[in-house]
Design a protein around this motif. Structure first.
Motif, PDB file in Angstrom:
ATOM      1  N   ARG A 292       0.764  -1.158   0.009  1.00  0.00           N
ATOM      2  CA  ARG A 292      -0.029   0.089  -0.135  1.00  0.00           C
ATOM      3  C   ARG A 292       0.937   1.291  -0.088  1.00  0.00           C
ATOM      4  N   GLU A 293       1.969   1.337   0.792  1.00  0.00           N
ATOM      5  CA  GLU A 293       2.857   2.382   0.738  1.00  0.00           C
ATOM      6  C   GLU A 293       3.511   2.614  -0.540  1.00  0.00           C
ATOM      7  N   PHE A 294       3.867   1.497  -1.209  1.00  0.00           N
ATOM      8  CA  PHE A 294       4.421   1.481  -2.506  1.00  0.00           C
ATOM      9  C   PHE A 294       3.667   2.246  -3.434  1.00  0.00           C
ATOM     10  N   LEU A 295       2.126   1.817  -3.356  1.00  0.00           N
ATOM     11  CA  LEU A 295       1.270   2.363  -4.473  1.00  0.00           C
ATOM     12  C   LEU A 295       1.063   3.989  -4.352  1.00  0.00           C
ATOM     13  N   ASP A 296       0.961   4.299  -2.958  1.00  0.00           N
ATOM     14  CA  ASP A 296       0.859   5.565  -2.521  1.00  0.00           C
ATOM     15  C   ASP A 296       1.945   6.511  -3.337  1.00  0.00           C
ATOM     16  N   TRP A 297       3.159   5.707  -2.800  1.00  0.00           N
ATOM     17  CA  TRP A 297       4.388   6.640  -3.045  1.00  0.00           C
ATOM     18  C   TRP A 297       4.363   6.527  -4.876  1.00  0.00           C
ATOM     19  N   ALA A 298       4.149   5.502  -5.418  1.00  0.00           N
ATOM     20  CA  ALA A 298       4.288   5.542  -6.897  1.00  0.00           C
ATOM     21  C   ALA A 298       3.538   6.576  -7.378  1.00  0.00           C
ATOM     22  N   GLY A 299       2.022   6.622  -7.005  1.00  0.00           N
ATOM     23  CA  GLY A 299       0.961   7.575  -7.728  1.00  0.00           C
ATOM     24  C   GLY A 299       1.702   8.899  -7.453  1.00  0.00           C
ATOM     25  N   ARG A 300       2.248   9.307  -6.223  1.00  0.00           N
ATOM     26  CA  ARG A 300       2.806  10.525  -5.827  1.00  0.00           C
ATOM     27  C   ARG A 300       3.844  10.857  -6.601  1.00  0.00           C
ATOM     28  N   GLU A 301       4.898   9.985  -6.634  1.00  0.00           N
ATOM     29  CA  GLU A 301       6.422  10.458  -7.082  1.00  0.00           C
ATOM     30  C   GLU A 301       6.765   9.765  -8.257  1.00  0.00           C
ATOM     31  N   LEU A 302       6.685   8.436  -8.362  1.00  0.00           N
ATOM     32  CA  LEU A 302       7.173   7.609  -9.328  1.00  0.00           C
ATOM     33  C   LEU A 302       6.445   7.701 -10.796  1.00  0.00           C
ATOM     34  N   LEU A 303       5.452   7.529 -10.837  1.00  0.00           N
ATOM     35  CA  LEU A 303       4.485   7.464 -11.911  1.00  0.00           C
ATOM     36  C   LEU A 303       4.803   8.850 -12.814  1.00  0.00           C
ATOM     37  N   PRO A 304       4.766   9.960 -12.054  1.00  0.00           N
ATOM     38  CA  PRO A 304       4.989  11.175 -12.995  1.00  0.00           C
ATOM     39  C   PRO A 304       6.434  11.140 -13.471  1.00  0.00           C
TER      40      PRO A 304
END
Length: 320
Positions: free
Chosen positions: A303-315
């Motif tokens: 869940r932490e990974f998915l939240d972080w990915a949405g905020r920082e990694l995917l962009p």
């Protein structure tokens, strides 16, 4: 732009968790969900292995936009190819055309539960016959097939999506690239090797998608991430010629007992450094892959990974 996927790894999470992660991944903005199709985990430390196709049905119903794909299903032993085609078509209907059937030649680890694991030469023959059965069924044909390994007196899929389910195939060398180029709608590979795409192109795959997969381990403590990767991912560097033959999780533990933590961490970006994850992803982009699925190693922290990915990694990945 390269499509960014998230992997539902059945070997490290239970079925209800996987469904929850799928919904969260769609909300985070991922383009695709990949899902493994195993009977056993690679290592006992992973601790799970629910039935992929039950999870897929629930995920197809619980999501509405994100693409779905098996990565990968073996159609030669544990499943009869005609049944694989039926399962794929059903998921295609439930998902309203969002499903791609990813196929591979499989591993002893998962397939020996129904009987002896065939020799590699026989497996390749079986795999080619399997795709000769699956492809026309997905296309809506009435099939009668008689081969060296499979008999299908008559089969027809009564429920199919409007657009036939696409079929992608795993490849690691000239023969498998030839087969993928001839029969498949896309190429699957776990290493960012341009030569695979080149062989796929020559075999008829020019212009078709390439699906890759990258293991990562996000967390605020890099040292802890490295330990997680060592505990649960140290088998990955054994290579497919070894991995296809080992029969049990304890076999993978024995085969990887001399692998060191630094060996595994060298190939899996660990910790919170976005640049390290982007650099590893970029290797697939540079090798010509059109889709890359991320595996967050370790059940804890999804869940932490998915939240972080949405905020920082995917962009950041979108800019590549």
């Amino acid at each position: 732009m390269v499509a960014v996927g998230y992997t539902l790894l059945c070997e490290q999470s239970g079925p209800t968790e996987l469904i929850d992660y799928a919904v969260r991944a769609e909300e985070a903005g991922f383009d695709q969900l990949l899902i493994s199709d195993h009977y056993n985990p690679w290592l006992t430390e992973q601790g799970h292995c629910p039935y992929t196709w039950s999870v897929l049905g629930a995920v197809a119903h619980a999501t509405g936009r994100i693409e779905l794909m098996t990565y990968s299903t073996c159609p030669i032993r544990r499943y009869h190819p005609a049944v694989v085609a039926q399962k794929a078509a059903t998921i295609g209907v439930i998902s309203q055309g969002r499903f791609t059937l990813g196929l591979g030649a499989g591993e002893n680890l998962n397939e020996h539960v129904v009987g002896a694991w065939p020799h590699v030469a026989q497996r390749h023959e079986m795999f080619e016959e399997a795709v000769q059965i699956i492809r026309p069924l997905l296309d809506g044909e009435v099939l009668s097939f008689s081969g060296n390994h499979y008999e299908v007196p008559e089969a027809y899929l009564w429920d199919r999506p409007e657009r036939p389910v696409p079929m992608a195939m795993a490849a690691s060398g000239p023969e498998s690239c030839r087969l993928a180029g001839e029969y498949a709608d896309g190429l699957i590979a776990v290493q960012p090797e341009p030569r695979l795409g080149e062989m796929f192109d020559r075999a008829g795959g020019a212009g078709k998608p390439r699906y890759g997969q990258l293991a990562v381990c996000y967390g605020t403590d890099e040292a802890h991430c490295r330990q997680v990767v060592y505990d649960q991912w140290r088998w990955f560097g054994l290579g497919w010629k070894v991995m296809a033959e080992l029969p049990e999780p304890h076999s993978f533990a024995a085969a990887s007992q001399f692998v060191r933590e630094e060996d595994v961490a060298a190939s899996v970006p660990c910790g919170p450094d976005v640049d390290a994850h982007v650099a590893a992803f970029k290797k697939f982009v540079d090798a010509g892959f059109t889709h890359v699925g991320l595996v967050q190693v370790g059940n804890g922290g999804q869940r932490e990974f998915l939240d972080w990915a949405g905020r920082e990694l995917l962009p950041r990945l979108r800019r590549l």
